[in-house]
Scaffold this motif. Sequence first.
Motif, short mmCIF file in Angstrom:
data_model
loop_
_atom_site.label_atom_id
_atom_site.label_comp_id
_atom_site.label_asym_id
_atom_site.label_seq_id
_atom_site.Cartn_x
_atom_site.Cartn_y
_atom_site.Cartn_z
N GLY A 97 4.83 10.69 0.08
CA GLY A 97 4.21 9.58 0.26
C GLY A 97 5.30 7.92 0.22
O GLY A 97 6.83 8.11 -0.12
N ALA A 98 4.92 6.87 0.59
CA ALA A 98 6.51 5.57 0.35
C ALA A 98 5.61 4.55 0.62
O ALA A 98 4.39 4.72 1.10
CB ALA A 98 7.05 5.79 1.89
N ASP A 99 6.19 3.32 0.41
CA ASP A 99 5.52 1.77 -0.22
C ASP A 99 5.76 1.09 1.32
O ASP A 99 6.49 1.37 1.97
CB ASP A 99 6.43 1.15 -1.16
N GLY A 100 4.63 0.81 1.49
CA GLY A 100 4.41 -0.34 2.73
C GLY A 100 3.66 -1.18 2.55
O GLY A 100 3.29 -1.61 1.09
N ASP A 101 3.76 -2.48 3.20
CA ASP A 101 3.26 -3.55 3.30
C ASP A 101 1.92 -4.00 3.34
O ASP A 101 1.51 -5.05 3.56
CB ASP A 101 4.07 -4.79 4.04
N GLY A 102 1.72 -2.61 3.95
CA GLY A 102 0.45 -2.96 3.98
C GLY A 102 0.03 -3.02 6.13
O GLY A 102 -1.44 -3.82 6.30
N SER A 103 0.85 -3.21 6.58
CA SER A 103 0.62 -3.79 7.89
C SER A 103 0.78 -2.97 9.22
O SER A 103 0.89 -2.17 8.48
CB SER A 103 1.42 -5.07 8.03
N SER A 104 0.59 -3.57 10.10
CA SER A 104 0.46 -2.66 11.29
C SER A 104 1.64 -1.88 11.60
O SER A 104 2.02 -0.64 12.64
CB SER A 104 -0.50 -2.91 12.42
N ALA A 105 3.04 -2.08 10.98
CA ALA A 105 3.98 -1.88 11.25
C ALA A 105 4.96 -1.63 10.41
O ALA A 105 5.85 -0.10 10.82
CB ALA A 105 4.99 -3.35 11.06
N ASP A 106 4.29 -0.86 9.44
CA ASP A 106 4.84 0.08 8.15
C ASP A 106 4.64 1.71 9.59
O ASP A 106 4.01 2.00 9.85
CB ASP A 106 3.30 0.29 7.30
N VAL A 112 0.89 -1.48 0.14
CA VAL A 112 0.24 0.06 0.12
C VAL A 112 1.06 1.35 -0.50
O VAL A 112 2.07 1.19 -0.06
CB VAL A 112 -0.54 -0.12 1.18
N ARG A 113 0.27 2.34 -0.02
CA ARG A 113 0.82 3.35 -0.45
C ARG A 113 1.07 4.48 0.75
O ARG A 113 -0.47 4.50 1.14
CB ARG A 113 0.44 4.68 -1.85
N ARG A 114 1.63 4.55 1.78
CA ARG A 114 1.94 5.54 3.31
C ARG A 114 1.68 6.51 2.78
O ARG A 114 2.55 7.23 2.03
CB ARG A 114 2.07 5.00 3.97
N ALA A 115 0.86 7.65 3.45
CA ALA A 115 1.36 8.84 3.93
C ALA A 115 2.38 9.39 5.59
O ALA A 115 2.16 9.29 5.78
CB ALA A 115 0.21 9.93 4.09
N VAL A 116 3.69 9.00 4.98
CA VAL A 116 4.85 9.69 6.08
C VAL A 116 4.79 10.55 6.92
O VAL A 116 5.15 11.66 5.45
CB VAL A 116 6.53 8.82 5.39
N ALA A 117 5.51 10.85 7.85
CA ALA A 117 5.48 12.20 7.95
C ALA A 117 6.82 12.46 7.71
O ALA A 117 7.67 11.64 8.43
CB ALA A 117 5.61 12.47 9.55
N VAL A 118 7.69 13.42 7.56
CA VAL A 118 8.83 13.86 7.15
C VAL A 118 9.08 15.16 7.86
O VAL A 118 10.24 15.56 7.77
CB VAL A 118 9.37 13.76 5.25
#
Length: 325
Positions: free
Chosen positions: A171-180, A3-9
């Motif tokens: 945007g950053a790619d994650g694996d869709g888990s709560s660890a993203d 999934v595409r996550r919105a990461v704080a930078v």
Amino acid sequence: MGVRRAVAVGCGHYLPARVVENAEFEKFVDTSDEWIRSRSGIERRHFAAEGEKTSDLAIAAARMALDDAGLQGSDIDALVLATATPDQTFPSTATRVQAALEMGEGFAYDVHAVCAGFVFALSNASAMIGSGQANRVMVIGAETFSRILNWEDRTTCVLFGDGAGALILEGADGDGSSADRGVLSTVLRSDGRYNDLLYVDGGVSTTGTAGQLVMQGREVFKHAVSKLAAAGEEALESAGLEVDDVDWVVPHQANLRIIKATAGKIGLPMEKIVVTVQDHGNTSAASIPLALSVANSQGRFRKGDLLLMEAIGGGLTWGAATLRW
């Protein structure tokens, strides 16, 4: 599934230079420092200077966030500004910030959900990044509530302050888990049946004036604790997380009693709660990003920490979000 996550930078904040201690209110309303502290936990707040606009506060916070992220305004694709105190009826205050930051292309717009505005704006930004509509989005909460206070109402004029906070998401790619890393879940709610509990008694199509803030404090308190706790628990469940997974709660800084009661209802110790209400008062949509940036500047967050944010405001509107730092 990825999934595409919105990461704080990056994040930033701004507070007007004028600091107003509780004692100042004793000069014109029947109140005292002890009365204000005991009922709200507030000791001081900041008020914008004459001629200082909501956009000015937002621009200063945005520039700090850009510096923190090592970016320029032209690197931002979209800007979402949460405010209930815009510079003008139109255009949006966000477009004034966009111009000042020299974003160039992209787009900017306001979100109006009062004190819950930042959570609503954050949800918008996360959705845009997840859908591919934007890659870098700046989310800002900015308010000049001092402009709409009734200085004869001691139950409300002592509670609010002015300020701004900004958060840049990428945007950053994650694996869709709560660890993203990034925004993991958002919960948005509103119920217009409670309009009269917290509102401003003016508007373009009613009085033609900005109006002043009116609040039924006891009733708002009753709704706040239960609705905030429920939204927080739902946001955690939606992300596949539990209360014990939370490292920090960054709540809407409305009232220390509400913050403590909500933490107790969720089952989290005050050591995990970011509290800035004593220094800023209630800055509405700015309170969460302002508290977030202050805590980050103090080095309190570590990469991978799980943050729970929740807020409630006029409407009633309320919501919560989980973000892995």
